[in-house]
Design an enzyme around this catalytic site. Structure first.
Site, PDB file in Angstrom:
ATOM      1  N   THR A   1       8.442 -68.788 108.239  1.00 47.13           N
ATOM      2  CA  THR A   1       8.186 -69.954 107.378  1.00 47.13           C
ATOM      3  C   THR A   1       9.347 -70.939 107.383  1.00 47.13           C
ATOM      4  O   THR A   1       9.146 -72.149 107.337  1.00 47.13           O
ATOM      5  CB  THR A   1       7.939 -69.468 105.931  1.00 47.13           C
ATOM      6  OG1 THR A   1       6.754 -68.692 105.926  1.00 47.13           O
ATOM      7  CG2 THR A   1       7.782 -70.613 104.965  1.00 47.13           C
TER       8      THR A   1
ATOM      9  N   SER B   1       6.230 -64.023 111.852  1.00 48.91           N
ATOM     10  CA  SER B   1       6.752 -62.661 112.045  1.00 48.91           C
ATOM     11  C   SER B   1       5.664 -61.594 111.949  1.00 48.91           C
ATOM     12  O   SER B   1       5.913 -60.442 112.279  1.00 48.91           O
ATOM     13  CB  SER B   1       7.899 -62.356 111.082  1.00 48.91           C
ATOM     14  OG  SER B   1       7.445 -62.031 109.804  1.00 48.91           O
TER      15      SER B   1
ATOM     16  N   THR C   1       9.593 -63.648 106.694  1.00 49.30           N
ATOM     17  CA  THR C   1       9.833 -62.591 105.700  1.00 49.30           C
ATOM     18  C   THR C   1       8.911 -61.382 105.884  1.00 49.30           C
ATOM     19  O   THR C   1       9.259 -60.278 105.499  1.00 49.30           O
ATOM     20  CB  THR C   1       9.644 -63.136 104.264  1.00 49.30           C
ATOM     21  OG1 THR C   1       8.316 -63.653 104.142  1.00 49.30           O
ATOM     22  CG2 THR C   1      10.645 -64.215 103.939  1.00 49.30           C
ATOM     23  N   ASP C   2       7.717 -61.626 106.484  1.00 48.33           N
ATOM     24  CA  ASP C   2       6.717 -60.545 106.531  1.00 48.33           C
ATOM     25  C   ASP C   2       7.227 -59.283 107.213  1.00 48.33           C
ATOM     26  O   ASP C   2       6.994 -58.181 106.737  1.00 48.33           O
ATOM     27  CB  ASP C   2       5.432 -61.028 107.220  1.00 48.33           C
ATOM     28  CG  ASP C   2       4.658 -62.001 106.339  1.00 48.33           C
ATOM     29  OD1 ASP C   2       4.879 -61.973 105.110  1.00 48.33           O
ATOM     30  OD2 ASP C   2       3.847 -62.775 106.874  1.00 48.33           O
TER      31      ASP C   2
HETATM   32  N1  ASP Z   1       4.141 -65.355 107.677  1.00 47.20           N
HETATM   33  C1  ASP Z   1       5.525 -65.759 107.543  1.00 47.20           C
HETATM   34  C2  ASP Z   1       6.345 -64.937 108.519  1.00 47.20           C
HETATM   35  O1  ASP Z   1       6.651 -63.811 108.208  1.00 47.20           O
HETATM   36  C3  ASP Z   1       5.976 -65.560 106.156  1.00 47.20           C
HETATM   37  C4  ASP Z   1       7.399 -65.959 105.889  1.00 47.20           C
HETATM   38  O2  ASP Z   1       8.190 -66.260 106.747  1.00 47.20           O
HETATM   39  O3  ASP Z   1       7.750 -65.980 104.685  1.00 47.20           O
HETATM   40  O4  ASP Z   1       6.643 -65.393 109.585  1.00 47.20           O
END
Ligand code: ASP
Length: 332
Positions: A12, A57, A88-89
């Site tokens: 993100t 991710s 974050t995932d």
């Molecule tokens: N879907 C995103 C990822 O993990 C979520 C994030 O970065 O917060 O790439």
């Protein structure tokens, strides 16, 4: 000034809205904008940016870890510290993979990301980036996650919230630092550090399942017997208990043992630890051949099993590797 390398993998933090609004946030060239959007980082260190990947991710696989680690290894001696921007995932999986591949390090390696893209109003990306760069200059010599004013040991962290700016927690290990007016706690928690091992192979054949009342033995058995499955992480109740009145799960552990496929027991509780000597239900699982995950997270256990298998370990050697503390991931 310290020389810091920022490696971007996606997430993100670098995403932009797609041209077509229906498609949601998509990866979008963080490297081209970062110095314009967060000029302060050049006051903290001499920062160089390299884009390793630009993916959500959720799409990360062990193949990405191996590719990133190969590039990381080739750049390791040229910099004083590293920031790795990541979604974050699956951040705890990738950062754990780095911690196991290296075993130890003499330089800070700090993963960060954000809940809102860097280009959005009220983004948490700016603070996370600035904090991560600062930590990479003088933080603990280990793989950590810097997020939401917390610094956590990477292989102890779990993603806790999909919406809160404080998105990660490490229930079984103290925070490495608290980031407020000052960055407190870093000095006293310094890991000893040392030359990395660079064991960067991971096997993908790991299957993870959770025990619940009524779990179907047939489903698990067919997964276990599949050639693709080389090891299992089993999320048991509380301190590692599996049902013992009805032998389904115990039989599965015995079958796995016969097939030389390791079964690691972790707890469904994020806080506390597995103790297979505490209850009859755990003792029976241990007798059947299960290996205790101790106080490791489920996520670190999955990655460590992939790593142990990647090292070519089986049987007793794999069990010993798993029970050993390789990179600060377990205390029990
Ligand atoms: N879907 C995103 C990822 O993990 C979520 C994030 O970065 O917060 O790439």
């Amino acid at each position: 000034m310290k020389k810091i390398l920022l490696l971007h993998t996606g997430g993100t933090i670098g995403m932009m809205p797609s041209q077509n609004d229906q498609k949601g946030l998509q990866p979008g060239q963080l490297g081209n904008h970062i110095f314009d959007l967060v000029p302060e980082i050049s006051e903290l260190a001499e920062v160089k940016i390299e884009i390793l990947d630009d993916i959500d991710s959720s799409n990360v696989t062990p193949k990405h870890w191996e590719k990133w680690l190969a590039r990381f290894k080739s750049l390791y001696n040229k910099f004083d510290g590293f920031v790795i921007t990541h979604g974050t995932d699956s951040m705890v999986y990738s950062s754990s993979a780095f911690s196991f591949a290296l075993g130890q390090t003499e330089k800070p390696i700090v993963f960060t990301g954000s809940q809102r893209p860097l280009t959005h109003i009220r983004t948490d990306a700016r603070d996370n980036l600035i904090n991560a760069i600062e930590i990479s200059c003088r933080g603990p010599k280990e793989v950590s996650i810097c997020f939401g004013n917390r610094l956590l040991r990477a292989n102890r962290a779990i993603k806790l919230s999909a919406s809160d700016y404080v998105a990660f927690e490490s229930f079984n290990f103290p925070h490495l630092a608290k980031i407020g007016l000052e960055i407190e706690g870093v000095a006293e928690k310094q890991a000893k550090g040392g030359k990395p091992m660079w064991h960067s192979d991971f096997k993908e054949g790991v299957f993870c399942f959770k025990i619940f009342p009524g779990l179907s033995a047939d489903i698990i058995r067919s997964a276990l017997q599949s050639k693709a499955c080389e090891g299992i992480v089993l999320e048991a109740y509380g301190s590692g208990n599996v049902p013992s009145l009805e032998p389904t799960v115990l039989n599965i552990i015995e079958d796995a043992e016969a097939l030389k496929k390791p079964v690691i027991i972790v707890s469904q509780c994020p806080h506390g630890r597995v103790d297979l000597d505490l209850y009859e239900c755990g003792i029976k699982a241990k007798k059947a051949g299960a290996i205790s995950g101790g106080d490791m997270t489920r996520e670190a256990s999955i990655v460590k099993l992939m790593h142990g298998l990647g090292l070519g370990l089986i049987g007793k050697k794999l069990a010993n590797y798993f029970l050993e503390d390789i990179s600060g991931e377990r205390s029990f």
